[in-house]
Design a protein around this motif. Sequence first.
Motif, PDB file in Angstrom:
ATOM      1  N   MET A  40      96.049  34.861 -61.136  1.00 22.18           N
ATOM      2  CA  MET A  40      96.024  34.958 -62.691  1.00 22.18           C
ATOM      3  C   MET A  40      97.244  35.270 -62.848  1.00 22.18           C
ATOM      4  SD  MET A  40      93.833  38.552 -64.230  1.00 22.18           S
ATOM      5  CE  MET A  40      95.168  38.848 -64.399  1.00 22.18           C
ATOM      6  N   LEU A  41      97.494  34.149 -64.637  1.00 21.00           N
ATOM      7  CA  LEU A  41      98.437  34.154 -65.532  1.00 21.00           C
ATOM      8  C   LEU A  41      98.302  35.826 -65.702  1.00 21.00           C
ATOM      9  CD1 LEU A  41      98.551  31.295 -67.014  1.00 21.00           C
ATOM     10  CD2 LEU A  41      99.866  32.061 -64.954  1.00 21.00           C
ATOM     11  N   THR A  42      99.484  36.993 -65.962  1.00 23.83           N
ATOM     12  CA  THR A  42      99.600  38.190 -66.413  1.00 23.83           C
ATOM     13  C   THR A  42      98.859  37.831 -68.283  1.00 23.83           C
ATOM     14  OG1 THR A  42     101.544  37.993 -67.017  1.00 23.83           O
ATOM     15  CG2 THR A  42     100.809  38.850 -64.488  1.00 23.83           C
ATOM     16  N   ALA A  43      99.492  36.874 -69.356  1.00 23.85           N
ATOM     17  CA  ALA A  43      99.389  37.010 -70.826  1.00 23.85           C
ATOM     18  C   ALA A  43      98.250  35.858 -70.068  1.00 23.85           C
ATOM     19  CB  ALA A  43     100.658  36.354 -71.385  1.00 23.85           C
ATOM     20  N   PRO A  44      97.514  36.666 -71.542  1.00 20.06           N
ATOM     21  CA  PRO A  44      96.037  35.876 -72.005  1.00 20.06           C
ATOM     22  C   PRO A  44      96.671  34.144 -72.205  1.00 20.06           C
ATOM     23  CG  PRO A  44      95.854  37.901 -72.823  1.00 20.06           C
ATOM     24  CD  PRO A  44      97.477  38.137 -72.351  1.00 20.06           C
ATOM     25  N   LEU A  45      96.214  33.479 -72.143  1.00 18.99           N
ATOM     26  CA  LEU A  45      96.354  32.019 -72.289  1.00 18.99           C
ATOM     27  C   LEU A  45      96.165  32.398 -74.133  1.00 18.99           C
ATOM     28  CD1 LEU A  45      94.944  29.830 -70.070  1.00 18.99           C
ATOM     29  CD2 LEU A  45      97.596  29.948 -70.834  1.00 18.99           C
ATOM     30  N   TYR A  46      95.164  32.582 -74.560  1.00 18.81           N
ATOM     31  CA  TYR A  46      94.536  32.390 -75.862  1.00 18.81           C
ATOM     32  C   TYR A  46      93.779  33.816 -76.070  1.00 18.81           C
ATOM     33  CZ  TYR A  46      92.415  30.913 -80.609  1.00 18.81           C
ATOM     34  OH  TYR A  46      92.102  30.713 -81.817  1.00 18.81           O
ATOM     35  N   ARG A  47      94.249  34.531 -77.666  1.00 20.42           N
ATOM     36  CA  ARG A  47      93.369  36.061 -77.454  1.00 20.42           C
ATOM     37  C   ARG A  47      92.455  35.798 -79.022  1.00 20.42           C
ATOM     38  NH1 ARG A  47      95.891  41.599 -77.929  1.00 20.42           N
ATOM     39  NH2 ARG A  47      94.097  42.502 -77.799  1.00 20.42           N
TER      40      ARG A  47
ATOM     41  N   GLY B 192      94.090  32.107 -68.124  1.00 24.87           N
ATOM     42  CA  GLY B 192      93.896  31.109 -67.001  1.00 24.87           C
ATOM     43  C   GLY B 192      94.269  31.761 -65.389  1.00 24.87           C
ATOM     44  N   PHE B 193      93.481  30.940 -64.691  1.00 26.34           N
ATOM     45  CA  PHE B 193      93.792  31.570 -63.060  1.00 26.34           C
ATOM     46  C   PHE B 193      94.795  29.701 -62.624  1.00 26.34           C
ATOM     47  CE2 PHE B 193      91.365  34.605 -64.186  1.00 26.34           C
ATOM     48  CZ  PHE B 193      91.060  35.597 -62.618  1.00 26.34           C
ATOM     49  N   VAL B 194      95.398  30.310 -61.953  1.00 27.61           N
ATOM     50  CA  VAL B 194      97.029  28.880 -61.859  1.00 27.61           C
ATOM     51  C   VAL B 194      96.703  28.777 -60.154  1.00 27.61           C
ATOM     52  CG1 VAL B 194      97.435  28.852 -63.798  1.00 27.61           C
ATOM     53  CG2 VAL B 194      98.648  30.272 -61.479  1.00 27.61           C
ATOM     54  N   LEU B 195      97.321  27.540 -59.495  1.00 23.88           N
ATOM     55  CA  LEU B 195      97.585  27.076 -58.179  1.00 23.88           C
ATOM     56  C   LEU B 195      99.348  27.555 -57.806  1.00 23.88           C
ATOM     57  CD1 LEU B 195      95.667  24.332 -56.187  1.00 23.88           C
ATOM     58  CD2 LEU B 195      95.910  26.819 -55.731  1.00 23.88           C
ATOM     59  N   GLY B 196      99.779  26.626 -59.217  1.00 25.92           N
ATOM     60  CA  GLY B 196     101.035  26.205 -60.012  1.00 25.92           C
ATOM     61  C   GLY B 196     101.147  27.555 -61.247  1.00 25.92           C
TER      62      GLY B 196
ATOM     63  N   CYS C 105      89.544  29.198 -66.296  1.00 24.01           N
ATOM     64  CA  CYS C 105      89.736  30.152 -67.541  1.00 24.01           C
ATOM     65  C   CYS C 105      88.530  31.098 -67.621  1.00 24.01           C
ATOM     66  CB  CYS C 105      89.642  29.547 -68.741  1.00 24.01           C
ATOM     67  SG  CYS C 105      91.371  28.444 -68.646  1.00 24.01           S
ATOM     68  N   LEU C 106      89.127  32.213 -67.768  1.00 22.80           N
ATOM     69  CA  LEU C 106      88.190  33.333 -67.415  1.00 22.80           C
ATOM     70  C   LEU C 106      87.974  33.903 -69.050  1.00 22.80           C
ATOM     71  CD1 LEU C 106      86.200  35.273 -65.708  1.00 22.80           C
ATOM     72  CD2 LEU C 106      88.611  37.258 -65.645  1.00 22.80           C
ATOM     73  N   VAL C 107      86.953  33.668 -69.211  1.00 21.28           N
ATOM     74  CA  VAL C 107      87.136  34.503 -71.034  1.00 21.28           C
ATOM     75  C   VAL C 107      86.344  36.184 -70.869  1.00 21.28           C
ATOM     76  CG1 VAL C 107      86.004  34.285 -72.992  1.00 21.28           C
ATOM     77  CG2 VAL C 107      86.361  32.137 -71.548  1.00 21.28           C
TER      78      VAL C 107
END
Length: 141
Positions: free
Chosen positions: A36-43, A58-62, A68-70
């Motif tokens: 999971m990316l620590t900062a939201p992609l969008y708010r 966002g949930f990523v491999l790289g 994406c989790l909303v």
Amino acid sequence: LANLRLKQMRDAARRFSAEIDDTRTDKSGVRRPLRMLTAPLYRYDSPADPIIDGAIFGFVLGSDPEACLVLEARQEEGGPAWHYLWARMNGSEMTARLDGVECHRFERLPREVLWDARRPFCLVALRDYVTLEDMDAVDAP
């Protein structure tokens, strides 16, 4: 108040995990955890709707989101409540978990679906938002 809700959303998002069948190196798929990316992609918020606050994680491999989790805080009749929804960003099989329990599964999409230009790129789960009723670790917004 917005900073407190962002912390609440981050705490809630950390309760989720996701795995993907990665077919980049092995066509049969290798099960890999998504980070999971620590900062939201969008708010966002929507004063016209019952949405108090929302964020897309966002949930990523790289660095490219695979899913994406909303997360949304919504005003309801009984007071504010948290809701969530998963969206896929590719055609691989994925599994999402909440507190270690499977909460959503995306089946692998057939190649003809993936390469059909008439279909959307981001495929959202075909059900309404799910309420996080057991949010004991995260207070209501």
